[in-house]
Write a protein that holds these residues in place. Structure first.
Motif, short mmCIF file in Angstrom:
data_model
loop_
_atom_site.label_atom_id
_atom_site.label_comp_id
_atom_site.label_asym_id
_atom_site.label_seq_id
_atom_site.Cartn_x
_atom_site.Cartn_y
_atom_site.Cartn_z
N SER A 359 -19.73 43.41 126.59
CA SER A 359 -20.23 43.27 127.96
C SER A 359 -19.70 41.97 128.56
N PRO A 378 -7.58 50.93 132.65
CA PRO A 378 -8.23 51.57 131.51
C PRO A 378 -8.93 50.60 130.56
N SER A 379 -8.67 49.31 130.70
CA SER A 379 -9.26 48.31 129.79
C SER A 379 -10.52 47.67 130.35
N GLY A 381 -13.50 48.89 130.81
CA GLY A 381 -14.77 49.46 130.39
C GLY A 381 -15.86 48.44 130.08
N ALA A 403 -11.45 51.23 139.12
CA ALA A 403 -12.17 51.39 137.85
C ALA A 403 -13.69 51.38 138.04
#
Length: 463
Positions: A359, A378-379, A381, A403
């Motif tokens: 986090s 994509p990184s 998250g 994103a």
């Protein structure tokens, strides 16, 4: 020395930083007439070059000085697309990087380390592992000594562990590492090389002069690095895996990895025939992020292939702490950790840093160096919120939007840290992983990291 410079009566050295200064020194010592140039009147090596007898010319474009020149030695800051290097190529004038010059003159033993990210860490690790095994090793290249100075001073038993940039490799020809490591490959410095294909081709020159018995070590979980190695590396190919030996594709190193080092059931293990066994338990390492384990595996592969012992390599791994501005914990406030990874100066490095934490409140931005930052999407998250700075802030805002990550722009590092602190929650990491160069707002990545650390420590009442 005379044979290496046969036919070279006059050389042009471009740039009088550390690599240019040592190039002038060894060329003059070899009896070569030297023209030395720099854009700055107060270049740090100008007076020394004059004292050595070099002709010093202050100019932004030394193309007009090529007449009568038999060799050009450019600093890493001179791009391959520059007018002077293009003109030298058209005229058939050889261009050697400073490490190429040092290798030709002094022929040292070399471990060469390149890659988009991790070069410095792998260089430091490999040097420490060799030293613990009683092998004399010196870090050089982009770290510590210039390659040429280290080569000049080395004994026959010394191994030079050389961090080599794509700039330096682009003009390497006979430079031959006994072990050549490619940590990974991702878009970077495309403005310097003129495109990804040329950037990859420069990296691949690491292996071009290798002979039977030499080795290439490649990061096995990086598809681009693997493809480059399989296309250009010699038969001696070893793999470094940072996550799991079982996780590689079927035609790469699976659990039955032929040769190399990787993680297996919580241990870093070696399958190198002369050094099989457990190197170290992952739990005993001070840093366990996957990209750090990949760097560790690459360094251990190189050290073991050169004759280091498994036990000393494991001991060095346990004792190793990454340098400053590399996932460095700088403060902890109200359950929030502040981590400085200012050395993450491109998208590939930032993605690796983001993957180390569940986090994240992300601070990023700077100069993108011609790289498309959308590859970061994509990184993202683990990212709950982003605070963006510098020239790339608008582009990164679009990446975050795509994103689904909330983002805001700050006009200084102090404002960015304050904004990050306002949204961070217990258990979060406020992570400086810029994905960009620093020179739009700071004197370098270290200055950027120091400003982040100072602002974070001020929140903790330590500033």
């Amino acid at each position: 020395m005379a044979d290496a410079l046969a036919g070279v009566e006059q050389a042009l050295v471009i740039g009088l930083g550390s690599s240019g200064r040592v190039a002038v020194q060894v060329l003059v010592d070899a009896g070569v007439s030297v023209i030395a140039t720099d854009e700055r009147e107060d270049a740090p090596g100008a007076d020394a070059a004059r004292d050595l007898g070099a002709r010093v010319v202050v100019t932004a474009d030394p193309t007009g000085l090529l007449e009568g020149v038999d060799l050009v030695v450019p600093s890493p800051g001179v791009p391959e697309t520059s007018t002077v290097l293009q003109a030298a190529e058209e005229r058939g004038v050889p261009v050697w990087s400073e490490p190429e010059l040092g290798f030709r003159l002094f022929a040292p033993r070399v471990v060469g380390i390149t890659g988009t990210n991790g070069k410095t860490t792998v260089t430091e690790m490999t040097t420490a592992m060799l030293a613990r095994s009683g092998i004399v090793a010196i870090s050089c290249g982009n770290i510590g000594h210039t390659f040429t100075a280290a080569a000049r001073d080395a004994t026959p038993d010394t191994v030079l562990v050389a961090e080599l940039s794509s700039f330096q490799l682009r003009y390497a020809h006979e430079l031959r590492p006994e072990v050549g490591i490619l940590t990974n490959l991702a878009p970077d410095h495309l403005d310097w090389h003129g495109g990804m294909e040329r950037y990859g081709a420069a990296k691949a020159r690491l292996w071009q002069a290798q002979v039977d018995g030499d080795w290439a070590v490649v990061g096995a979980e990086d598809a681009a690095a693997l493809a480059l190695a399989r296309a250009h590396a010699p038969a001696g190919l070893a793999y470094a895996c940072g996550r799991s030996l079982a996780g590689a594709d079927s035609d790469g190193p699976g659990c039955g990895i032929e040769v190399g080092v990787g993680v297996d059931r919580g241990r870093l293990v070696s399958t190198i025939p002369s050094a099989r066994g457990t190197v170290v338990a992952v739990a005993d390492l001070p840093v366990q992020a996957p990209h750090h384990l990949a760097n560790l595996a690459a360094a251990a592969s190189a050290a073991l292939l050169l004759g280091a012992g498994v036990e000393p390599v494991g001991s060095a791994a346990q004792a190793f702490h990454p340098g400053r501005h590399r996932l460095e914990l700088v403060a902890e406030v109200a359950g929030v950790r502040y981590v400085d990874d200012s050395k993450a100066t491109n998208a590939h490095a930032a993605a690796a840093a983001l993957g180390a934490y569940p986090s994240v409140v992300w601070i990023a931005g700077g100069l993108a160096k011609g790289v498309d930052l959308s590859v970061l999407a994509p990184s993202l998250g683990p990212v709950r919120h982003a605070v963006l700075i510098g020239a790339a802030a608008p582009a990164l805002t679009d990446v975050c939007s795509d994103a689904g990550v909330p983002a805001e722009i700050a006009d200084s590092m102090e404002a960015a840290v304050s904004a990050a602190a306002a949204v961070a929650q217990d258990g979060d990491v406020v992570l400086l992983a810029p994905a960009c160069a620093s020179f739009d707002m700071f004197s370098g990545y270290a200055d950027r990291g120091d400003r982040f650390a100072a602002a974070a420590r001020a929140l903790a009442g330590e500033g």
